[in-house]
Design an enzyme around this catalytic site. Structure first.
Site, PDB file in Angstrom:
ATOM      1  N   GLY A  85       0.715  -1.218   0.013  1.00 25.81           N
ATOM      2  CA  GLY A  85       0.089  -0.060   0.032  1.00 25.81           C
ATOM      3  C   GLY A  85       0.678   1.051  -0.014  1.00 25.81           C
ATOM      4  O   GLY A  85       1.730   1.444  -0.758  1.00 25.81           O
TER       5      GLY A  85
ATOM      6  N   GLU B  58       3.364   2.233   1.800  1.00 21.82           N
ATOM      7  CA  GLU B  58       4.708   1.747   2.025  1.00 21.82           C
ATOM      8  C   GLU B  58       5.566   1.404   0.781  1.00 21.82           C
ATOM      9  O   GLU B  58       6.536   0.875   1.057  1.00 21.82           O
ATOM     10  CB  GLU B  58       4.775   0.883   3.425  1.00 21.82           C
TER      11      GLU B  58
ATOM     12  N   SER C 212      -4.707   4.681 -10.594  1.00 26.66           N
ATOM     13  CA  SER C 212      -5.822   4.043 -10.303  1.00 26.66           C
ATOM     14  C   SER C 212      -6.509   4.554  -9.104  1.00 26.66           C
ATOM     15  O   SER C 212      -7.971   4.692  -9.128  1.00 26.66           O
ATOM     16  CB  SER C 212      -5.773   2.529 -10.256  1.00 26.66           C
TER      17      SER C 212
ATOM     18  N   ALA D 282      -9.317  -1.104  -7.473  1.00 28.27           N
ATOM     19  CA  ALA D 282      -8.621  -1.753  -8.495  1.00 28.27           C
ATOM     20  C   ALA D 282      -7.109  -1.655  -8.477  1.00 28.27           C
ATOM     21  O   ALA D 282      -6.416  -1.948  -9.373  1.00 28.27           O
ATOM     22  CB  ALA D 282      -9.395  -1.096  -9.640  1.00 28.27           C
ATOM     23  N   ALA D 283      -6.508  -1.148  -7.302  1.00 26.44           N
ATOM     24  CA  ALA D 283      -5.110  -0.933  -7.346  1.00 26.44           C
ATOM     25  C   ALA D 283      -4.420  -1.989  -7.317  1.00 26.44           C
ATOM     26  O   ALA D 283      -3.503  -2.071  -8.223  1.00 26.44           O
ATOM     27  CB  ALA D 283      -4.787  -0.174  -6.062  1.00 26.44           C
ATOM     28  N   GLY D 284      -4.670  -3.102  -6.765  1.00 23.86           N
ATOM     29  CA  GLY D 284      -3.904  -4.506  -6.785  1.00 23.86           C
ATOM     30  C   GLY D 284      -3.969  -4.880  -8.075  1.00 23.86           C
ATOM     31  O   GLY D 284      -3.074  -5.385  -8.938  1.00 23.86           O
ATOM     32  N   ASP D 285      -5.265  -5.101  -8.757  1.00 26.39           N
ATOM     33  CA  ASP D 285      -5.411  -5.550 -10.058  1.00 26.39           C
ATOM     34  C   ASP D 285      -4.618  -4.682 -11.133  1.00 26.39           C
ATOM     35  O   ASP D 285      -4.210  -5.209 -12.079  1.00 26.39           O
ATOM     36  CB  ASP D 285      -6.705  -5.545 -10.555  1.00 26.39           C
TER      37      ASP D 285
END
Length: 315
Positions: free
Chosen positions: A234, A236, A299, A262-265
């Site tokens: 995140g 960090e 995103s 949707a940041a991880g995707d």
């Protein structure tokens, strides 16, 4: 014959019902929301769209998965087609409903809570059959998540690995994997919570002291991951380690967070594009991770899931 610059994403396709609220309601409380919207989602479809939007024209992207024979399923073919994604391996299942996700986004922090109903995403026979074989022959890279049955994912990771394709796994939502699964993974991408769940949270040799991401990441290489382990943190940044000896941290970009859905995707899709473009040649991990981090940061500055995924021109 496999195309080196072809990516197949095997996973979920959902319709998102997105509610934005000033704060999360307490148990038994009725709270007026700020807004409501619908959109396309599912970790698989989100990652396919991220690949399509962030790839140059020479990278081919295909989606593999199930939708229902409802209006949502019909809409999905049109929606993915507009993104330039090959949908020939998306199955429309008679008598099934398309998967849905109820997403609540807290306005002040941008953090989200998500409830998923799998529906067609889990509509597979209970025992191994030809229906389980999802890996397109033409793909040079295959990307998986865990929003379809774990047994189906493991079956197809093995088939993809044995046929020489680069396998990326994003183990979300996280489940403990059997030991043999890791030898079929080239690149493992997960967030900190997912890495702790996969690792069993604690290392007994350290008297149950919680491991840091730098300590966790090499575990997965020792367990069989063939190329790289990436743990996103995140705000960090991220930690990474590779089988070739490269490792380190990449800081997060400072942005105003509107919605993290949707940041991880976006990160997974962006990294996949960078990796597939250098198949068989030298690969600069740091540059690829910088690119994926930039895409993910873009995103979170916009509301929505798929709607928030940036295009290559935005970077």
């Amino acid at each position: 014959m496999a195309q080196p610059t072809s990516i197949a994403i095997i996973g979920s396709l959902n319709i998102d019902f997105i509610t934005r609220t000033k704060r999360m309601p307490a148990a038994g409380e009725t709270l007026a929301a700020l807004s409501f919207d619908t959109g396309f989602g599912g970790k698989g479809a989100n990652q396919a769209v991220a690949c399509a939007r962030l790839a140059p024209k020479d990278v081919r992207v295909s989606m593999v998965g199930n939708v229902g024979d409802d209006i949502f399923g019909a809409d999905y073919f049109a929606g993915l087609g507009k993104e330039g994604i090959d949908t020939s391996c998306v199955r429309k299942l008679s008598g099934q409903k398309t998967g849905i996700a109820n997403i609540i986004v807290e306005e002040e922090t941008g953090e989200n809570r998500i409830l998923i109903t799998a529906n067609a995403n889990f509509a597979f026979e209970k025992v191994v059959s030809a229906e389980w074989d999802l890996v397109p022959k033409g793909a040079g890279m295959v990307v998986f998540q865990l929003e379809i049955p774990l047994e189906v994912v493991l079956h197809n990771m093995k088939k993809a690995s044995e046929s020489g394709k680069h396998v990326i796994l994003n183990p979300a939502p996280a489940l403990l994997l059997p030991d043999f699964a890791y030898q079929d993974i080239d690149t493992l991408i997960m967030n900190e919570t997912e890495s702790e769940i996969l690792a069993g949270r604690f290392d007994e040799s350290k008297n149950h002291q919680k491991l840091t991401p730098e300590e966790l990441a090499p575990l997965f290489l020792r367990w069989g991951v063939k190329e790289a382990v990436i743990i996103t943190l995140g705000s960090e940044g991220l930690v990474y380690v590779t089988a070739s000896g490269a490792s380190g941290r990449v800081p997060a970009r400072k942005v105003k967070v509107v919605d993290t859905t949707a940041a991880g995707d976006t990160f997974v899709g962006a990294y996949a594009v960078q990796r597939v473009r250098h198949a068989g040649g030298p690969f600069d991990y740091q540059s690829a991770l910088d690119f994926a981090s930039l895409a993910a940061s873009k995103s979170v500055e916009k509301a929505g899931a798929m709607a928030a995924i940036p295009y290559l021109a935005d970077l």
